[in-house]
Scaffold this motif. Structure first.
Motif, mmCIF file in Angstrom:
data_model
loop_
_atom_site.group_PDB
_atom_site.id
_atom_site.type_symbol
_atom_site.label_atom_id
_atom_site.label_comp_id
_atom_site.label_asym_id
_atom_site.label_seq_id
_atom_site.Cartn_x
_atom_site.Cartn_y
_atom_site.Cartn_z
ATOM 1 N N ARG A 122 28.290 1.139 46.320
ATOM 2 C CA ARG A 122 26.823 1.490 45.234
ATOM 3 C C ARG A 122 26.529 2.516 45.901
ATOM 4 O O ARG A 122 25.615 3.523 45.378
ATOM 5 C CB ARG A 122 26.061 0.223 46.588
ATOM 6 C CG ARG A 122 25.915 -0.808 46.087
ATOM 7 C CD ARG A 122 24.504 -2.042 46.478
ATOM 8 N NE ARG A 122 24.773 -1.290 47.285
ATOM 9 C CZ ARG A 122 25.004 -2.694 48.681
ATOM 10 N NH1 ARG A 122 25.992 -3.467 48.252
ATOM 11 N NH2 ARG A 122 24.554 -2.934 50.025
ATOM 12 N N PRO B 21 15.386 13.698 41.281
ATOM 13 C CA PRO B 21 16.468 11.950 41.769
ATOM 14 C C PRO B 21 17.569 12.198 42.751
ATOM 15 O O PRO B 21 18.183 13.280 43.202
ATOM 16 C CB PRO B 21 17.494 12.289 40.299
ATOM 17 C CG PRO B 21 16.696 12.676 39.027
ATOM 18 C CD PRO B 21 15.501 14.230 40.130
ATOM 19 N N GLU C 169 23.999 12.940 37.616
ATOM 20 C CA GLU C 169 23.947 13.287 35.991
ATOM 21 C C GLU C 169 22.852 13.325 36.307
ATOM 22 O O GLU C 169 22.476 13.943 34.432
ATOM 23 C CB GLU C 169 24.698 11.725 35.446
ATOM 24 C CG GLU C 169 26.151 11.988 35.429
ATOM 25 C CD GLU C 169 26.734 10.624 35.213
ATOM 26 O OE1 GLU C 169 26.069 9.136 35.235
ATOM 27 O OE2 GLU C 169 28.098 10.338 35.221
ATOM 28 N N ASP C 170 21.921 12.423 36.526
ATOM 29 C CA ASP C 170 20.033 13.239 36.253
ATOM 30 C C ASP C 170 19.609 14.388 36.648
ATOM 31 O O ASP C 170 19.175 14.913 35.500
ATOM 32 C CB ASP C 170 19.299 11.693 37.081
ATOM 33 C CG ASP C 170 19.971 10.932 36.478
ATOM 34 O OD1 ASP C 170 19.920 10.528 35.720
ATOM 35 O OD2 ASP C 170 19.417 9.485 37.485
ATOM 36 N N LYS D 96 27.986 4.748 43.502
ATOM 37 C CA LYS D 96 27.687 4.929 41.871
ATOM 38 C C LYS D 96 26.381 5.741 42.136
ATOM 39 O O LYS D 96 26.055 6.315 41.417
ATOM 40 C CB LYS D 96 27.941 3.392 41.952
ATOM 41 C CG LYS D 96 29.209 2.923 41.939
ATOM 42 C CD LYS D 96 28.649 1.317 40.694
ATOM 43 C CE LYS D 96 30.117 0.796 40.334
ATOM 44 N NZ LYS D 96 29.599 -0.733 39.926
ATOM 45 N N ARG D 97 25.572 5.288 43.181
ATOM 46 C CA ARG D 97 24.166 6.099 43.257
ATOM 47 C C ARG D 97 24.249 7.390 43.417
ATOM 48 O O ARG D 97 23.070 8.345 42.733
ATOM 49 C CB ARG D 97 23.527 5.453 44.309
ATOM 50 C CG ARG D 97 22.119 6.086 44.840
ATOM 51 C CD ARG D 97 21.162 5.713 46.201
ATOM 52 N NE ARG D 97 22.057 6.584 47.486
ATOM 53 C CZ ARG D 97 22.132 5.635 48.099
ATOM 54 N NH1 ARG D 97 22.365 4.188 47.744
ATOM 55 N NH2 ARG D 97 22.905 6.214 48.581
ATOM 56 N N ARG E 217 25.544 8.812 39.602
ATOM 57 C CA ARG E 217 23.973 8.409 38.959
ATOM 58 C C ARG E 217 23.541 9.858 39.182
ATOM 59 O O ARG E 217 22.045 10.908 38.530
ATOM 60 C CB ARG E 217 23.644 7.067 39.143
ATOM 61 C CG ARG E 217 21.838 6.956 37.863
ATOM 62 C CD ARG E 217 22.245 5.727 38.179
ATOM 63 N NE ARG E 217 20.967 5.113 39.608
ATOM 64 C CZ ARG E 217 21.921 4.425 40.516
ATOM 65 N NH1 ARG E 217 22.847 3.916 40.842
ATOM 66 N NH2 ARG E 217 20.656 4.508 41.900
ATOM 67 N N ASN E 218 23.171 9.974 40.370
ATOM 68 C CA ASN E 218 21.982 10.877 40.739
ATOM 69 C C ASN E 218 22.019 12.455 40.904
ATOM 70 O O ASN E 218 21.140 12.880 39.857
ATOM 71 C CB ASN E 218 21.607 11.486 42.402
ATOM 72 C CG ASN E 218 20.680 10.105 42.729
ATOM 73 O OD1 ASN E 218 19.750 9.907 42.574
ATOM 74 N ND2 ASN E 218 21.020 9.276 43.925
ATOM 75 N N SER F 291 20.970 16.243 33.401
ATOM 76 C CA SER F 291 20.214 16.787 32.479
ATOM 77 C C SER F 291 19.170 16.792 32.565
ATOM 78 O O SER F 291 18.617 16.991 31.281
ATOM 79 C CB SER F 291 19.896 14.944 32.393
ATOM 80 O OG SER F 291 19.254 14.211 33.237
#
Length: 140
Positions: free
Chosen positions: A94, A48, A104-105, A97-98, A101-102, A108
């Protein structure tokens, strides 16, 4: 609203020349990592966010973020353009936020994701200290 010092065409040409890969801060991080004995891969598209530097042995992904584009809070390089501010606010939101998200991905998936800011790459000694902080007690 203040006018831009450059024409629309000149501003567009200037912005088009901004690189997203192989930037000077990225090269500084790569040089420091290599000098410290770390081996890595670049821009792994299967992860990601396509991290700038990936150390598979440590399951670590390093993003080298520009302070302006990724909003490094408290940094003098994190300024807001005076023209077209609505566009820039939305763009920066944006980006942030991206980035979240990256990160967190990656987490995970069992990866450790780290950000090294552009301003942290200006001094070679500071960059080496930052990299040592990132790796903690892990040895090469």
């Amino acid at each position: 609203m203040p006018m831009d010092r450059l024409s629309t065409e000149a501003r567009s040409a200037l912005m088009a020349r901004i690189r997203s890969q192989d930037t000077a801060p990225e090269y500084a991080v790569r040089r420091a990592l290599h000098m410290m004995g770390y081996r890595f891969r670049l821009h792994r598209a299967d992860l990601p966010g396509s991290p700038d530097v990936v150390l598979p042995k440590y399951r670590m992904a390093i993003f080298v973020h520009g302070c302006f584009w990724h909003r490094h809070h408290g940094c003098r390089r994190c300024s807001m353009p005076r023209s077209n501010t609505k566009f820039w606010e939305e763009k920066f939101q944006r980006n942030v936020k991206r980035d979240v998200r990256n990160m967190e991905d990656l987490k995970s998936r069992g990866w450790r994701a780290v950000v090294i800011w552009e301003c942290e790459t200006k001094s070679g000694e500071e960059l080496v200290r930052r990299i040592r902080d990132v790796f903690g007690d892990r040895k090469v």
